[in-house]
Design an enzyme around this catalytic site. Structure first.
Site, PDB file in Angstrom:
ATOM      1  N   ARG A  65      -3.181  -2.020   0.296  1.00  0.00           N
ATOM      2  CA  ARG A  65      -2.178  -1.175  -0.367  1.00  0.00           C
ATOM      3  C   ARG A  65      -0.800  -1.769  -0.141  1.00  0.00           C
ATOM      4  NH1 ARG A  65      -2.059   3.515   2.534  1.00  0.00           N
ATOM      5  NH2 ARG A  65       0.152   3.180   2.950  1.00  0.00           N
TER       6      ARG A  65
ATOM      7  N   GLU B  72      -2.980   5.498  15.710  1.00  0.00           N
ATOM      8  CA  GLU B  72      -3.569   6.006  14.470  1.00  0.00           C
ATOM      9  C   GLU B  72      -5.054   6.318  14.618  1.00  0.00           C
ATOM     10  OE1 GLU B  72      -1.955   3.943  10.790  1.00  0.00           O
ATOM     11  OE2 GLU B  72      -1.525   2.460  12.350  1.00  0.00           O
TER      12      GLU B  72
ATOM     13  N   TYR C 135      -0.422  13.566   6.144  1.00  0.00           N
ATOM     14  CA  TYR C 135      -1.735  14.063   6.547  1.00  0.00           C
ATOM     15  C   TYR C 135      -1.866  15.582   6.520  1.00  0.00           C
ATOM     16  CZ  TYR C 135      -2.132   9.218   7.846  1.00  0.00           C
ATOM     17  OH  TYR C 135      -2.143   7.844   7.807  1.00  0.00           O
TER      18      TYR C 135
ATOM     19  N   GLY D 169      -5.804   4.146   4.484  1.00  0.00           N
ATOM     20  CA  GLY D 169      -6.543   5.378   4.752  1.00  0.00           C
ATOM     21  C   GLY D 169      -7.515   5.739   3.650  1.00  0.00           C
TER      22      GLY D 169
ATOM     23  N   GLU E  72       5.867  -2.794   2.755  1.00  0.00           N
ATOM     24  CA  GLU E  72       4.845  -3.337   3.650  1.00  0.00           C
ATOM     25  C   GLU E  72       3.516  -3.405   2.936  1.00  0.00           C
ATOM     26  OE1 GLU E  72       3.170  -0.508   6.634  1.00  0.00           O
ATOM     27  OE2 GLU E  72       4.861   0.740   6.035  1.00  0.00           O
TER      28      GLU E  72
ATOM     29  N   ASN F 201      -0.732  -2.788   3.696  1.00  0.00           N
ATOM     30  CA  ASN F 201      -1.716  -2.163   4.592  1.00  0.00           C
ATOM     31  C   ASN F 201      -3.094  -2.721   4.259  1.00  0.00           C
ATOM     32  OD1 ASN F 201      -0.145   0.322   5.889  1.00  0.00           O
ATOM     33  ND2 ASN F 201       0.500   0.088   3.767  1.00  0.00           N
TER      34      ASN F 201
ATOM     35  N   ASP G 142       3.174  -0.929  -0.455  1.00  0.00           N
ATOM     36  CA  ASP G 142       4.101   0.199  -0.575  1.00  0.00           C
ATOM     37  C   ASP G 142       5.473  -0.275  -1.023  1.00  0.00           C
ATOM     38  OD1 ASP G 142       2.054   1.820   0.324  1.00  0.00           O
ATOM     39  OD2 ASP G 142       2.724   1.794   2.406  1.00  0.00           O
TER      40      ASP G 142
ATOM     41  N   SER H 243       1.318   4.605   9.545  1.00  0.00           N
ATOM     42  CA  SER H 243       1.404   6.059   9.379  1.00  0.00           C
ATOM     43  C   SER H 243       2.799   6.595   9.696  1.00  0.00           C
ATOM     44  CB  SER H 243       0.358   6.773  10.255  1.00  0.00           C
ATOM     45  OG  SER H 243      -0.946   6.447   9.828  1.00  0.00           O
TER      46      SER H 243
END
Length: 312
Positions: A257, A19, A218, A278, A272, A274, A259, A152
């Site tokens: 974050r 990443e 992205y 990002g 998961e 994070n 998800d 990602s």
């Protein structure tokens, strides 16, 4: 720590992870925002062999951790900064190591009674034939095959047939020495950003391709982000409560974050966490913050204010 506009900020980015390029985008956006806010900012490309010496030589007041994946989210840089006594953003070494590993974090979620999809983990010591046979016995297709320590959506495939299974297992083992198979959830995808313990508005993620993969994440315009998520107040409150519980369970700090996916009945499951989400123009945390009137520069400053040592 006392933060002033004279505090030197070192934004650490890049590194050797899968990443790295996304990390450089995050770091560049953060550095520009903090410079705009009036802080002296320096950017450092992370090199594992010299990382501690490079950071100490830069003499920062605070490190803004913009490293995604390996070294940035697995506790490595956090250990370096803790040993060096340098305040840093985000979660600490233990929380980072736990959340970066989807197998460990899912086991903790299950133990705490928080909903996450059923899964099984496999190691390189097992043969591909054994792994594929076990997956076929435990799961119905489609099934999700994952490299558990990647972000990602790298090393993840949704497998629809038995013929697709072995190639997906091989692909996941390219990235990690162990992999996982997880029950496929056919509902909608959401994310909840948690900033300093407060859950921001939920985002519903609607990729045009049907799969929220690396390209959908992205590529500008490839995904629709609906914020606040157009769902019932009850489901919103349920997911926000689950996000806060997961954040606290893992010992997260600053911004993180969480998800989610729902099943066909609309029940939410945690995918998961994070700990270094990002911060690019297409990223989710800035979108959630914007929904409550926090612009990108203010968001970066809010994260910066949480910098400390001595974290879990």
């Amino acid at each position: 720590m006392k933060l002033t506009k004279d505090t030197k900020i070192l934004v650490v980015l890049g590194g050797p992870s899968t990443e790295a390029e996304v990390s450089r985008r995050t770091g560049a956006a953060v550095a520009q925002a903090l410079q705009t806010a009036g802080y002296p900012v320096e950017v450092l490309e992370f090199v594992p062999a010299t990382a501690q010496a490079d950071i100490i030589a830069a003499a920062p007041g605070v490190v803004f951790n913009a490293l995604h994946g390996r070294y940035g989210e697995d506790g490595a840089i956090q250990h370096i900064l803790e040993m060096s006594g340098i305040p840093y953003t985000g979660s600490g070494p233990v929380a980072s190591a736990v959340t970066v590993d989807k197998v460990v974090s899912k086991r903790l979620l299950m133990q705490a009674g928080l909903p996450t999809a059923e899964f099984t983990a496999y190691t390189e010591q097992q043969t591909r034939e054994e792994i594929c046979a076990d997956i076929r016995a435990r799961f119905t297709f489609p099934v999700v095959i994952k490299a558990p320590q990647q972000g990602s959506t790298i090393g993840i495939r949704v497998v629809h047939t038995a013929e697709e299974l072995a190639p997906a297992v091989d692909e996941a083992f390219r990235y990690d020495s162990f992999i996982m198979a997880e029950r496929f959830l056919a509902g909608d995808e959401f994310t909840a950003s948690v900033l300093n313990g407060k859950v921001l508005p939920l985002i519903r993620i609607v990729p045009h391709s049907g799969m929220y993969d690396y390209t959908a994440k992205y590529t500008a315009g490839a995904t629709d982000y609906l914020v606040p998520a157009p769902i019932s107040p009850e489901l919103t409150q349920e997911m926000q409560a689950l996000a806060k519980q997961a954040y606290e369970l893992m010992g997260c700090c600053g911004v993180a974050r969480v998800d989610f996916m729902t099943d066909t009945a609309g029940k939410p499951y945690i995918l998961e966490l994070n700990t270094v989400p990002g911060m690019t123009t297409t990223s989710l945390v800035p979108k959630a913050a914007q929904a409550v009137g926090i612009d990108f520069t203010e968001l970066c400053e809010d994260i910066l204010r949480t910098a400390a040592c001595g974290k879990l």
